[in-house]
Design an enzyme around this catalytic site. Structure first.
Site, short mmCIF file in Angstrom:
data_model
loop_
_atom_site.label_atom_id
_atom_site.label_comp_id
_atom_site.label_asym_id
_atom_site.label_seq_id
_atom_site.Cartn_x
_atom_site.Cartn_y
_atom_site.Cartn_z
N ASP A 1 -35.19 37.23 -16.91
CA ASP A 1 -33.98 37.54 -16.14
C ASP A 1 -32.75 37.51 -17.05
OD1 ASP A 1 -34.38 34.68 -16.32
OD2 ASP A 1 -32.80 34.40 -14.84
N GLU B 1 -34.12 31.71 -15.00
CA GLU B 1 -33.50 30.77 -15.92
C GLU B 1 -31.99 30.78 -15.77
OE1 GLU B 1 -31.83 28.81 -19.39
OE2 GLU B 1 -31.47 30.86 -18.81
ZN ZN Z 1 -31.18 32.43 -22.06
#
Ligand code: ZN
Length: 391
Positions: free
Chosen positions: A68, A133
């Site tokens: 992501d 994340e």
């Molecule tokens: Zn990163």
């Protein structure tokens, strides 16, 4: 075009803003399966996680990354569209180029090459990817995968996180730990009233101010060889009705500690509450630890090998740092793993016109590959298909 540049471009073109993966993991899974990896897709909620391993028994070396990216902001502010990979001036531009699709592509290339050349390597190599994340909570990403590893007894000895760590040249800085992050949400209770009659009210701003001065002046610890002293910051403070003649009933504040291994979250909480009580503040306080501090100790096998590999790659003695924010390494370290972070330069991450130096990107697979070689190549080398071997 090099393989790592081509794969990075393919990943950037997939607009995977958290928690979207946009097909990045399927692309990678297909490649790794073709060279003999076992692949598991672990989808929790809206989040895709990929767990791919090769080999059995012995120590496990895992590369950890995320597919992501943060939102690009206004695409019109970009020199070229954020999800159209574009090369200019020796750099590859696009959202995620540095954080961290370049690292993910380099990990895939390094792993493919390593298992082709060492099909009977010792131990186990793995790749763990998440699409959560950069999000605000990270509940369904590596945190949840780590819970599963804990439940199944799946063991990780060494973990290399691909977060962009370098300052000006590839390998000039590696992260060997991270500070912990502890957030307190404070409510100070008062009694509302007319400012002309303060004896009939209790002003929460006046009650909190001396305690805040004491908190800001407190020396929480001295740090240690690997960490700077613990820092305390108030990030939000709100009170007041908007009227000039009203004493407010309440004050709210948010405070955050970035703390070293010289302190524990429990100590910091207790000391904060003691200072508030000593100043007679009537309060309620909620705490949240978003990550405990962790450190790969000096002399640890992974840290030693990582420093040597980065020294050779950069030509300088790499700085061994615990600075910066937290990373997903915080969920893997508590499993007993040594964790280091090595990636490209971080000057443009999360910014408009994010980019990675193409020369750095093209050296990254060999750097990750050297970690595999030195930690796990002990087994019998297979038929050499050369560094350009691809499935
Ligand atoms: Zn990163």
């Amino acid at each position: 075009m090099s393989d790592v540049l081509a794969l990075t471009r393919d990943l950037i073109a997939r607009a995977s803003v958290t928690p979207e993966d946009a097909g990045c993991q399927a692309l990678i899974a297909g490649r790794l399966e073709r060279v003999g990896f076992r692949v598991e897709h672990l989808r929790f909620g809206e989040v895709d996680n990929l767990w791919a391993t090769h080999g059995d028994g012995g120590p496990t070396l895992v590369f950890l990354g995320h597919t992501d990216v943060v939102p690009p902001g206004d695409a019109a502010d970009w020199t070229s569209p954020p999800f159209e990979p574009t090369e200019r001036d020796g750099h590859l531009f696009g959202r995620g180029a540095a954080d961290m699709k370049g690292s993910v592509a380099a990990m895939v290339l390094a792993l493919e090459d390593f298992v082709v050349r060492h099909p009977a390597h010792s131990g186990r190599v793995g790749l763990l990817l998440t699409s959560d994340e950069e999000g605000p909570t990270n509940f369904d990403g590596v945190r949840k995968v780590a819970e599963r590893f804990r439940a199944t007894g799946d063991r990780i000895d060494w973990c290399v996180v691909g977060e962009p760590s370098s300052k000006s040249r590839l390998g000039d800085l590696i992260r060997v730990g991270r500070r912990g992050s502890l957030t307190g949400t404070l409510a100070v209770h008062g009694v509302q009233g007319h400012v002309a009659y303060p004896e009939k009210a209790l002003n929460p701003i006046h009650a909190f101010a001396p305690a805040l001065a004491a908190l800001a002046a407190e020396r929480w610890d001295e740090g240690n060889a690997d960490f700077p002293p613990t820092s305390f910051q108030v990030s939000n403070i709100n009170s007041g009705t908007g009227a000039a003649n009203v004493i407010p009933a309440a004050l709210r504040a948010t405070m955050n500690f970035r703390y070293s291994t010289a302190s524990t979250a429990g100590d910091l909480r207790a000391r904060t509450e003691a200072i508030l009580r000593a100043h007679g503040v009537d309060f309620a306080l909620e705490w949240n630890v978003s990550g405990e501090p962790f450190l790969s100790p000096p002399g640890g096998r992974l840290r030693e090998v990582a420093v040597a590999v980065c020294r050779e790659a950069s030509g300088v003695e790499p700085e061994q740092s615990t600075g910066g924010g937290t990373s997903d390494g915080r969920f893997i370290a508590p499993l007993g793993a040594e964790v280091v972070e090595i990636g490209p330069c971080n000057a443009t991450i999360h910014k408009v016109d994010e980019c990675v130096g193409i020369a750095d990107l093209e050296r990254l697979p060999a750097l990750y590959g050297a970690l595999c070689e030195r930690l796990l190549a002990g087994g019998q080398a297979g038929t050499a298909r050369g560094a350009s071997a691809k499935a």
